[in-house]
Structure formats: structure tokens, C-alpha cells
Design a protein around this motif. Sequence first.
Motif, short mmCIF file in Angstrom:
data_model
loop_
_atom_site.label_atom_id
_atom_site.label_comp_id
_atom_site.label_asym_id
_atom_site.label_seq_id
_atom_site.Cartn_x
_atom_site.Cartn_y
_atom_site.Cartn_z
N LEU A 47 149.10 29.10 51.13
CA LEU A 47 149.91 30.73 51.38
C LEU A 47 150.76 30.46 50.05
O LEU A 47 152.00 31.74 50.02
N CYS A 48 150.53 30.50 49.26
CA CYS A 48 151.80 31.06 47.29
C CYS A 48 150.70 31.41 47.15
O CYS A 48 149.67 32.04 46.78
N GLY A 49 152.13 31.78 46.69
CA GLY A 49 151.49 33.35 45.54
C GLY A 49 152.17 33.21 44.18
O GLY A 49 152.14 31.86 43.89
N GLU A 50 151.83 33.70 43.12
CA GLU A 50 152.23 33.20 41.61
C GLU A 50 153.66 32.86 41.61
O GLU A 50 153.63 31.99 40.75
N ASN A 63 161.56 31.20 54.91
CA ASN A 63 160.98 31.63 56.06
C ASN A 63 161.71 33.07 57.04
O ASN A 63 161.04 33.45 57.66
N ALA A 64 162.38 33.88 56.30
CA ALA A 64 162.69 34.76 56.67
C ALA A 64 161.41 36.24 56.68
O ALA A 64 161.86 37.26 57.35
N SER A 65 160.54 36.76 55.83
CA SER A 65 159.43 36.94 56.02
C SER A 65 158.71 36.80 56.75
O SER A 65 158.12 37.89 57.36
N GLY A 66 158.34 35.51 56.73
CA GLY A 66 157.63 35.34 58.18
C GLY A 66 156.01 35.31 57.52
O GLY A 66 154.86 35.22 58.09
N THR A 67 156.30 36.00 55.82
CA THR A 67 154.61 35.47 54.95
C THR A 67 154.56 34.39 54.73
O THR A 67 152.69 34.18 54.17
#
Length: 316
Positions: A225-228, A178-182
Motif C-alpha cells: 500500500l506504500c508509495g515511495e 489514516n485520514a486519507s483512507g488511501t
Amino acid sequence: MASRSPATTGFENVCRDIHGACDEPRRLSRLLARHSPSERQQIKAAYRAMFGEDLVARLQKTLAADQDNELCNLLYLWMLDPSERDAIMARDAIKSAATDYRVLVEIFTRRKQEQLFFTKQAYLARFKKNLEHDLVTEPSHPYQRLLVALATSHKSHHDEPSRHIANCDARRLYDAKNASGTGLVDEATVLEMFSKRSIPQLRLAFCSYKHIYGHDFTKTLKKNLCGEFEESLRVVLKCIYSPSKYYCKLLQRSMQPPRTNKKLVTRAILGSDDIGVDEIKLAFKNNFGRNLEDFIHESLPQSDYKDFLWMWQGGQ
């Protein structure tokens, strides 16, 4: 009368039956499928004592004569020591056209660190290569980075899992997500944790996360919302957090019509071996609302391979 070795006591009859069926995979599957890992070790010792021959080497000859028979391959792997089996499966995964990282994840998450040591030794002895070196690719894949972290884990392996450490790690996981908000996970935090915690300690951390925040950590890794890295992490976490659920789902997926993926079934059976068939059957019932034996009976056509699965799950 000479006393019998404890290793041979109680397995003489099954060894005689196996000896007479070594070139008949269907008979072999009925004789071997229902035995636990410890019983299979005793059967191998008894077979060698009675016939002066290594049973696994004998099965390898049968496999060599019919390389495309997946039942022969399953029987051969079924009777190997776990470290030897994992070494072969790891090599096959690495040698495939596109590295099958999920096979490697399953191996690295189901073994304790001391067991992984023997797998690495077996890999080196059999293939003259270093398993950890073979994991490293350029450019690196997220699975590879997670596996290297698990492979280099060196702390807490001889201690009981700590609830305090688990609670702290659960909060670190929350912050990492949650820190990055991305919506992406802080990869460095996760890799550091994986490199310093045993599998039981990581499992306890994910249990603590659910207790503190009311949901599984994997639920926070939303696909849209996920990356690889997050997608790879989801698979690793499922293997760590609930292996019985993971392997029962793998079994179910491998037997979906229109065609059974026998190699995937083999992987699911071998992966389930350390968990125990009773836990797999319970997880299958809980997840799919039906008995595993009914699913096998309805999904697979009559075959030698079906015989093994039927006997493995407790059928007569």
C-alpha cells in the motif's frame, strides 16, 4: 622523572606495537579492532606524544598505497573522529552514481544535533561544500525531503524528551496515516514533525505509538500500500526506533553468501560504533537466534578482514 600525560598513560605498549605495524593491515586490525571510541582517541593522543606523528595521517598513507583494500579503508575510518568519518561517508554517498540515501539516513539519525554541527563543519572544511546544499536534488527524492527535515530540526534538542509531546505526536502519526483512507501517509505532517523534534523525542513518539495502538508504526506502512515516500520513511524509522536491530540486520545481510559485501560490512561496523558491540551482539541473538561470533566464523573465509570482525566482536 617527568610525569606522563594522562593521554599517554596506559597506551604506550599498544602505540609501540601500532608503530611497528603501520604497513601491515592484518596486525593493525588485531591491535585496533577491540578498542572503544574513547580508547581510540586516547591511543591517537598517545601515539602523537610518543612519535610526533598523527596516526590517522599515517594510516591514510597505507590506504593510499592500496586503495582497493577494504580493510585499509575500514582501519582509516575506524580511527577518524566521528565527525570526520561521517563527512567522508556522506561525501562518498552523495558522489556515487545514484545517491546512497541510506548512508545519509544512518548518519543523520545516529547523531545528536550538536554532533551534526561538527559533521557539517568537517564536510565544509574537507570538501569546500555545504552538506545541506549537497543534499538538495531536483527533482527531490523522498529520502532527501526527510533528511532536510532532520537537518533543519531545531527544537527540543537541549530538553529531556517529553512523554506528553510523544503521546500527542503518536496520535498525529495515527491521523497522518489514516485520514486519507488511501493507506498513504500525510507527508506534510511527518516532515513538520521531523523538522521540530530531536531524535530521542521522535524515538519516544514511536514508543508511545506502539503503547497506544499495540503495534509499531512501521507495521502500518504495508509494502503493498506504500508509495515511495512511505518506503523511505520505513527505513528512517527503523534507524531511529531501534538502531541496534537495524545495524545487526545490516551486518547479517552484508555477510550473506555467496559473496560478502565488504563495503556494506564496513558501513555496519562503523554505524554500530556509537551503539556498542555488546548491544549489537544481543540484538543479533534476539533477531536471528544465533551468536554473532558463530555467524562471522561460518560466513567469512579466512582473511585479514575476518580477523578485524572477529576481534571487534570480542574474539581472541
